[in-house]
Design an enzyme around this catalytic site. Structure first.
Site, PDB file in Angstrom:
ATOM      1  N   HIS A  28       0.964  -1.034   0.063  1.00 29.20           N
ATOM      2  CA  HIS A  28       0.068  -0.163   0.032  1.00 29.20           C
ATOM      3  C   HIS A  28       0.798   1.069   0.007  1.00 29.20           C
ATOM      4  CE1 HIS A  28      -3.288  -2.953   1.673  1.00 29.20           C
ATOM      5  NE2 HIS A  28      -3.411  -2.694   0.407  1.00 29.20           N
TER       6      HIS A  28
ATOM      7  N   HIS B 206      -7.319  -7.867  -7.829  1.00 26.49           N
ATOM      8  CA  HIS B 206      -7.539  -9.021  -6.400  1.00 26.49           C
ATOM      9  C   HIS B 206      -8.089  -8.116  -5.426  1.00 26.49           C
ATOM     10  CE1 HIS B 206      -5.299 -11.446  -9.342  1.00 26.49           C
ATOM     11  NE2 HIS B 206      -5.912 -12.450  -8.878  1.00 26.49           N
TER      12      HIS B 206
ATOM     13  N   SER C  69      -6.761  -2.154  -0.308  1.00 23.28           N
ATOM     14  CA  SER C  69      -6.566  -1.434  -1.618  1.00 23.28           C
ATOM     15  C   SER C  69      -7.599  -0.904  -2.125  1.00 23.28           C
ATOM     16  CB  SER C  69      -5.888  -2.469  -2.622  1.00 23.28           C
ATOM     17  OG  SER C  69      -6.431  -3.567  -2.893  1.00 23.28           O
TER      18      SER C  69
ATOM     19  N   GLU D 122     -13.273  -9.247  -8.013  1.00 22.45           N
ATOM     20  CA  GLU D 122     -13.142 -10.393  -6.665  1.00 22.45           C
ATOM     21  C   GLU D 122     -13.961 -11.586  -7.071  1.00 22.45           C
ATOM     22  OE1 GLU D 122     -11.492 -10.495  -3.917  1.00 22.45           O
ATOM     23  OE2 GLU D 122     -12.472 -12.385  -3.832  1.00 22.45           O
TER      24      GLU D 122
ATOM     25  N   ASP E  37      -2.539  -8.292  -7.115  1.00 18.84           N
ATOM     26  CA  ASP E  37      -2.411  -8.764  -6.108  1.00 18.84           C
ATOM     27  C   ASP E  37      -3.016 -10.172  -5.631  1.00 18.84           C
ATOM     28  OD1 ASP E  37      -1.635  -8.781  -3.364  1.00 18.84           O
ATOM     29  OD2 ASP E  37      -3.162  -7.576  -2.672  1.00 18.84           O
TER      30      ASP E  37
HETATM   31  N1  SAM Z   1      -5.577  -6.542  -2.767  1.00 13.64           N
HETATM   32  C1  SAM Z   1      -6.345  -6.412  -1.454  1.00 13.64           C
HETATM   33  C2  SAM Z   1      -5.658  -5.524  -0.702  1.00 13.64           C
HETATM   34  O1  SAM Z   1      -4.635  -5.131  -0.792  1.00 13.64           O
HETATM   35  O2  SAM Z   1      -6.378  -5.068   0.246  1.00 13.64           O
HETATM   36  C3  SAM Z   1      -5.916  -7.774  -1.097  1.00 13.64           C
HETATM   37  C4  SAM Z   1      -6.340  -8.954  -1.948  1.00 13.64           C
HETATM   38  S1  SAM Z   1      -6.057 -10.505  -1.683  1.00 13.64           S
HETATM   39  C5  SAM Z   1      -4.333 -10.923  -1.459  1.00 13.64           C
HETATM   40  C6  SAM Z   1      -6.412 -11.558  -3.111  1.00 13.64           C
HETATM   41  C7  SAM Z   1      -8.185 -11.733  -3.226  1.00 13.64           C
HETATM   42  O3  SAM Z   1      -8.155 -11.934  -4.761  1.00 13.64           O
HETATM   43  C8  SAM Z   1      -8.791 -12.578  -2.473  1.00 13.64           C
HETATM   44  O4  SAM Z   1      -9.932 -11.943  -1.750  1.00 13.64           O
HETATM   45  C9  SAM Z   1      -9.226 -13.627  -3.609  1.00 13.64           C
HETATM   46  O5  SAM Z   1     -10.706 -14.007  -3.349  1.00 13.64           O
HETATM   47  C10 SAM Z   1      -9.351 -12.901  -4.822  1.00 13.64           C
HETATM   48  N2  SAM Z   1      -9.119 -13.504  -5.858  1.00 13.64           N
HETATM   49  C11 SAM Z   1      -8.438 -14.906  -6.159  1.00 13.64           C
HETATM   50  N3  SAM Z   1      -8.439 -15.142  -7.393  1.00 13.64           N
HETATM   51  C12 SAM Z   1      -8.875 -14.456  -8.241  1.00 13.64           C
HETATM   52  C13 SAM Z   1      -9.295 -13.981  -9.627  1.00 13.64           C
HETATM   53  N4  SAM Z   1      -8.758 -15.043 -10.407  1.00 13.64           N
HETATM   54  N5  SAM Z   1      -9.848 -12.932  -9.849  1.00 13.64           N
HETATM   55  C14 SAM Z   1     -10.149 -11.932  -9.216  1.00 13.64           C
HETATM   56  N6  SAM Z   1     -10.068 -12.123  -7.689  1.00 13.64           N
HETATM   57  C15 SAM Z   1      -9.547 -13.274  -7.111  1.00 13.64           C
END
Ligand code: SAM
Length: 288
Positions: free
Chosen positions: A19, A42, A103, A121, A170
């Site tokens: 971040h 993500h 994020s 998501e 991410d």
């Molecule tokens: N970016 C966020 C933050 O910094 O606050 C954290 C994200 S977390 C590491 C990853 C997220 O991606 C999870 O909630 C998961 O459910 C989602 N996810 C996993 N595979 C995905 C995909 N192919 N497309 C979209 N989201 C996905």
């Protein structure tokens, strides 16, 4: 699949590196008035309570945001860390620090009226929480939320109409295939939008896919004649422990200011968050 919930990791040292970098990227890209499109591939749930639910069980924020705030209260910090902390503090009251914005919220708060934010998501529970959280924001009209696989859908959003774009990638890497999907998505993204700024987060783990990730990104950047910046933050070196001890960011087309910004902030993060003598950072870059 779908066992990962980002609330467990909210406010961790890995979130701080990600971040802090993200805030600088947005601030740099907003120096010009042209509209900016930001894609968060993500997204997670958007914003998290640190005092109940998953985060209160894992307590990762204790070694992350709480530790950094305590350090900042009595030590000099960089302007970059200050800017990042101000955004986190803005979600909290003066006397209680109980919320950590993910994020989507950090990005939403930074949007100017001309900017757009696209969030992906896939988790069936996280997407509902995310939609609800985003609907409460005054910037909600500038934000699209997609319940879709971002690895296959990213290319469809590129290039953005304004040709000015930032993509945060991410993944949770819960599925080992994410490493392969990431490479394929980056190949496609750079073919369609070579000048976009791409910020990729990854965990530093002993598994081969993780160790190979920076090298693979460097290869993709070289094929497309793109500049890159690579950074890692390690807070401890305890090989027998299973917890995440280091993470990295790989940026393609980084702003020229990013290296200086991180060079000022990373030594402070090592001091503030370091748990043992193995705490260290890495920072290098290549200009195409
Ligand atoms: N970016 C966020 C933050 O910094 O606050 C954290 C994200 S977390 C590491 C990853 C997220 O991606 C999870 O909630 C998961 O459910 C989602 N996810 C996993 N595979 C995905 C995909 N192919 N497309 C979209 N989201 C996905």
């Amino acid at each position: 699949m779908f066992s990962y919930r980002h609330a467990f990791h909210a406010g961790s040292h890995a979130d701080i590196l990600k971040h802090l970098t993200l805030v600088h990227l947005v601030e740099y890209l907003q120096e010009k008035p042209g509209a900016l499109t930001i894609v968060d591939t993500h997204a997670g749930a958007g914003i998290y309570s640190l005092i109940d639910g998953f985060a209160s069980v894992s307590k990762e924020a204790d070694g992350g945001i709480y530790r950094l705030m305590e350090y900042a209260a009595s030590n000099p910090i960089s302007e970059g860390i200050q800017n990042y902390l101000s955004l986190i503090q803005a979600e909290n009251t003066a006397d209680e620090m109980s919320i950590y914005p993910g994020s989507p919220f950090i990005l939403a708060r930074l949007l100017r009226p001309q900017d757009r934010l696209k969030l992906f998501e896939l988790h069936p529970k996280e997407i509902d929480i995310l939609r609800h959280n985003i609907s409460e924001l005054k910037q909600a009209k500038q934000i699209d939320v997609y319940a879709a696989d971002s690895f296959s859908r990213l290319k469809g959003l590129l290039p953005p109409p304004s040709r000015r774009g930032l993509v945060l990638i991410d993944p949770s890497y819960e599925d080992k295939q994410d490493y392969r999907y990431l490479e394929a998505a980056m190949e496609e993204a750079l073919q369609r939008f070579a000048t976009g700024c791409y910020a990729i987060w990854y965990p530093v783990l002993s598994r081969r896919e993780s160790a190979d990730l920076p090298g693979r990104m460097k290869k993709i950047a070289a094929l497309h004649k793109r500049s890159w910046l690579h950074t890692e933050l390690r807070v401890e070196n305890a090989p027998k422990e299973r917890r995440l001890q280091a993470s990295g960011m790989f940026i393609i087309n980084p702003p020229w200011t990013l290296e200086k910004h991180l060079a000022e902030s990373l030594p402070i993060l090592v001091k503030a968050l370091g748990q043992d003598v193995g705490a260290q950072y890495l920072l290098n870059s290549f200009e195409a």
